[in-house]
Motif scaffolding. Structure first.
Motif, PDB file in Angstrom:
ATOM      1  N   SER A 148      22.949  66.379  25.210  1.00 45.90           N
ATOM      2  CA  SER A 148      23.490  65.026  25.354  1.00 45.90           C
ATOM      3  C   SER A 148      22.763  64.083  24.633  1.00 45.90           C
ATOM      4  O   SER A 148      21.313  63.436  24.427  1.00 45.90           O
ATOM      5  N   LYS A 169      26.959  63.072  18.542  1.00 45.40           N
ATOM      6  CA  LYS A 169      27.648  63.847  18.700  1.00 45.40           C
ATOM      7  C   LYS A 169      28.952  62.349  18.412  1.00 45.40           C
ATOM      8  O   LYS A 169      29.551  62.940  18.022  1.00 45.40           O
ATOM      9  N   ALA A 190      33.772  63.665  27.770  1.00 44.31           N
ATOM     10  CA  ALA A 190      35.281  62.899  28.566  1.00 44.31           C
ATOM     11  C   ALA A 190      36.196  63.673  29.629  1.00 44.31           C
ATOM     12  O   ALA A 190      36.236  63.411  30.789  1.00 44.31           O
ATOM     13  N   TYR A 235      34.739  66.617  31.073  1.00 46.64           N
ATOM     14  CA  TYR A 235      35.003  67.329  32.019  1.00 46.64           C
ATOM     15  C   TYR A 235      34.137  66.034  33.343  1.00 46.64           C
ATOM     16  O   TYR A 235      34.064  66.366  34.250  1.00 46.64           O
ATOM     17  N   ARG A 236      34.844  64.782  32.672  1.00 48.26           N
ATOM     18  CA  ARG A 236      33.585  63.489  33.442  1.00 48.26           C
ATOM     19  C   ARG A 236      35.153  63.059  34.190  1.00 48.26           C
ATOM     20  O   ARG A 236      34.702  62.833  34.996  1.00 48.26           O
ATOM     21  N   ARG A 265      31.727  57.095  32.576  1.00 45.59           N
ATOM     22  CA  ARG A 265      30.102  57.040  31.575  1.00 45.59           C
ATOM     23  C   ARG A 265      28.804  56.871  32.642  1.00 45.59           C
ATOM     24  O   ARG A 265      27.673  56.463  32.208  1.00 45.59           O
ATOM     25  N   VAL A 300      28.336  65.419  37.068  1.00 41.22           N
ATOM     26  CA  VAL A 300      29.148  66.099  35.455  1.00 41.22           C
ATOM     27  C   VAL A 300      28.975  67.416  35.042  1.00 41.22           C
ATOM     28  O   VAL A 300      29.440  68.658  34.919  1.00 41.22           O
ATOM     29  N   SER A 301      27.084  68.165  34.391  1.00 36.09           N
ATOM     30  CA  SER A 301      26.808  69.057  34.121  1.00 36.09           C
ATOM     31  C   SER A 301      27.009  70.427  35.828  1.00 36.09           C
ATOM     32  O   SER A 301      27.915  71.894  34.608  1.00 36.09           O
ATOM     33  N   SER A 349      30.432  71.366  35.926  1.00 40.21           N
ATOM     34  CA  SER A 349      31.398  71.626  34.322  1.00 40.21           C
ATOM     35  C   SER A 349      30.390  72.854  34.025  1.00 40.21           C
ATOM     36  O   SER A 349      30.851  73.709  32.856  1.00 40.21           O
ATOM     37  N   GLY A 385      30.986  68.546  21.406  1.00 35.80           N
ATOM     38  CA  GLY A 385      31.315  69.139  23.059  1.00 35.80           C
ATOM     39  C   GLY A 385      29.837  69.787  23.489  1.00 35.80           C
ATOM     40  O   GLY A 385      28.896  69.808  22.198  1.00 35.80           O
ATOM     41  N   ARG A 386      29.804  70.972  23.815  1.00 31.25           N
ATOM     42  CA  ARG A 386      28.944  72.351  24.019  1.00 31.25           C
ATOM     43  C   ARG A 386      29.254  72.953  23.656  1.00 31.25           C
ATOM     44  O   ARG A 386      28.174  74.113  23.023  1.00 31.25           O
ATOM     45  N   ASP A 387      30.547  73.383  23.514  1.00 36.71           N
ATOM     46  CA  ASP A 387      30.729  74.990  23.637  1.00 36.71           C
ATOM     47  C   ASP A 387      32.231  75.231  22.408  1.00 36.71           C
ATOM     48  O   ASP A 387      32.146  75.775  22.193  1.00 36.71           O
ATOM     49  N   ILE A 388      32.448  73.795  21.867  1.00 34.37           N
ATOM     50  CA  ILE A 388      33.467  74.244  21.046  1.00 34.37           C
ATOM     51  C   ILE A 388      33.306  75.078  19.255  1.00 34.37           C
ATOM     52  O   ILE A 388      34.437  75.685  19.515  1.00 34.37           O
ATOM     53  N   ARG A 431      21.627  55.966  24.493  1.00 36.86           N
ATOM     54  CA  ARG A 431      22.494  56.186  25.331  1.00 36.86           C
ATOM     55  C   ARG A 431      22.622  54.702  26.065  1.00 36.86           C
ATOM     56  O   ARG A 431      22.665  53.555  26.742  1.00 36.86           O
ATOM     57  N   ARG A 459      19.930  68.132  32.303  1.00 38.63           N
ATOM     58  CA  ARG A 459      21.662  68.048  31.370  1.00 38.63           C
ATOM     59  C   ARG A 459      21.431  69.040  30.935  1.00 38.63           C
ATOM     60  O   ARG A 459      22.274  69.998  31.302  1.00 38.63           O
ATOM     61  N   ARG A 489      23.108  77.502  32.081  1.00 39.23           N
ATOM     62  CA  ARG A 489      24.495  77.889  33.055  1.00 39.23           C
ATOM     63  C   ARG A 489      25.181  79.181  32.656  1.00 39.23           C
ATOM     64  O   ARG A 489      24.725  79.745  32.107  1.00 39.23           O
TER      65      ARG A 489
HETATM   66  O1   DC Z   1      29.187  64.994  25.929  1.00 42.00           O
HETATM   67  P1   DC Z   1      28.950  64.209  27.375  1.00 42.00           P
HETATM   68  O2   DC Z   1      27.231  63.669  27.702  1.00 42.00           O
HETATM   69  O3   DC Z   1      29.681  63.252  27.456  1.00 42.00           O
HETATM   70  O4   DC Z   1      28.912  65.393  27.951  1.00 42.00           O
HETATM   71  C1   DC Z   1      29.156  65.401  29.418  1.00 42.00           C
HETATM   72  C2   DC Z   1      28.599  65.961  30.786  1.00 42.00           C
HETATM   73  O5   DC Z   1      30.000  67.694  30.438  1.00 42.00           O
HETATM   74  C3   DC Z   1      27.488  67.490  29.469  1.00 42.00           C
HETATM   75  O6   DC Z   1      26.553  67.331  30.579  1.00 42.00           O
HETATM   76  C4   DC Z   1      28.157  68.848  30.051  1.00 42.00           C
HETATM   77  C5   DC Z   1      29.740  68.439  30.174  1.00 42.00           C
HETATM   78  N1   DC Z   1      30.295  68.908  28.839  1.00 42.00           N
HETATM   79  C6   DC Z   1      30.167  71.011  28.471  1.00 42.00           C
HETATM   80  O7   DC Z   1      29.975  71.423  29.618  1.00 42.00           O
HETATM   81  N2   DC Z   1      31.043  71.272  27.554  1.00 42.00           N
HETATM   82  C7   DC Z   1      31.200  70.571  26.756  1.00 42.00           C
HETATM   83  N3   DC Z   1      32.209  71.181  25.627  1.00 42.00           N
HETATM   84  C8   DC Z   1      31.756  69.029  26.903  1.00 42.00           C
HETATM   85  C9   DC Z   1      30.570  68.289  27.846  1.00 42.00           C
END
Ligand code: DC
Length: 225
Positions: free
Chosen positions: A11, A15, A35, A37-38, A89, A97-98, A101, A127-130, A155, A178, A185
């Motif tokens: 986080s 990115k 955004a 997931y938010r 935000r 959000v965690s 998601s 993101g996290r899993d792109i 932030r 987060r 997870r």
């Molecule tokens: O990038 P961000 O901080 O706006 O993302 C918010 C939350 O969304 C982050 O804590 C985990 C989730 N997330 C996710 O699980 N997979 C993604 N590809 C992007 C974000």
């Protein structure tokens, strides 16, 4: 040639700053998966959806439409036709959000939409899993890291800049919490793809980071617009 650039990381590692700058240089689409997931989280909170109940989640997901528009040059998130860019935000959303998601049904719905956005290639998505799940065949995968205190300050500055009240310690705690939930997870945890390049930007300026990433993107087949 149009390529796919996947940017993952913890986080507030910068990115989205990098993704937006790259998309602008290359005239690519910018995909802000966080955004999405938010926005789902905001919908659940506003509509009192108990996200621990799978049936409630499934039903709610059928009522959620997310899209992006450029407003005053800025990528802006819309939830069911409403501009929610500022609300998503907020700390209220960041705090939920965690866990939201981490729900497999939520991920399935968002990943489907993200993959549709990349059908024509020519996209930078963060993101996290792109690089691991959404676009495993991306031509370029970057994994960003930075020192937690530097991330907190960035932030904090971003939120204050958007007129959102936020406490530094609270932000730091939220970021680390987060990171922990996102990395541990069971469905699509945050991890570095084997073929990702790591950029630690603790001591890099935005321009230095962009120059470095752009150079690699061009080598991977992207062309400056
Ligand atoms: O990038 P961000 O901080 O706006 O993302 C918010 C939350 O969304 C982050 O804590 C985990 C989730 N997330 C996710 O699980 N997979 C993604 N590809 C992007 C974000």
């Amino acid at each position: 040639m149009s390529i796919i650039i996947a940017i993952d990381g913890f986080s507030s590692c910068g990115k989205s700053t990098l993704a937006k700058a790259l998309a602008k240089k290359l005239d690519y689409l910018y995909g802000d998966s966080g955004a999405m997931y938010r926005a789902v989280t905001l919908y659940f909170l506003d509509n009192l959806v108990n996200y621990h109940e799978p049936a409630e989640v499934e039903a709610a997901l059928t009522h959620i439409q997310i899209h992006f528009e450029r407003l005053n040059g800025e990528n802006t998130t819309f939830l069911n036709g409403q501009n929610v860019e500022k609300e998503i935000r907020s700390m209220r959303v960041s705090e939920h959000v965690s866990p939201v998601s981490a729900i497999p049904a939520v991920r399935r719905a968002m990943v489907r939409q993200q993959q549709r956005m990349g059908e024509q290639r020519g996209i930078v998505m963060d993101g996290r899993d792109i690089g691991t799940v959404v676009f495993p065949d991306a031509e370029l995968k970057l994994f960003l890291t930075a020192d937690p205190d530097v991330r907190t300050s960035r932030r904090h500055l971003e939120l204050v800049g958007k007129g959102i009240d936020a406490d530094w310690d609270n932000i730091r705690h939220n970021l680390l919490e987060r990171d922990h939930i996102d990395s541990t997870r069971s469905d699509s945890p945050l991890r570095q793809a084997e073929d990702a390049l790591v950029i630690d930007n603790t001591l890099l300026s935005e321009t230095e980071q962009l120059d470095r990433a752009l150079e690699i993107a061009l080598k991977r087949g992207a062309e400056v617009a």
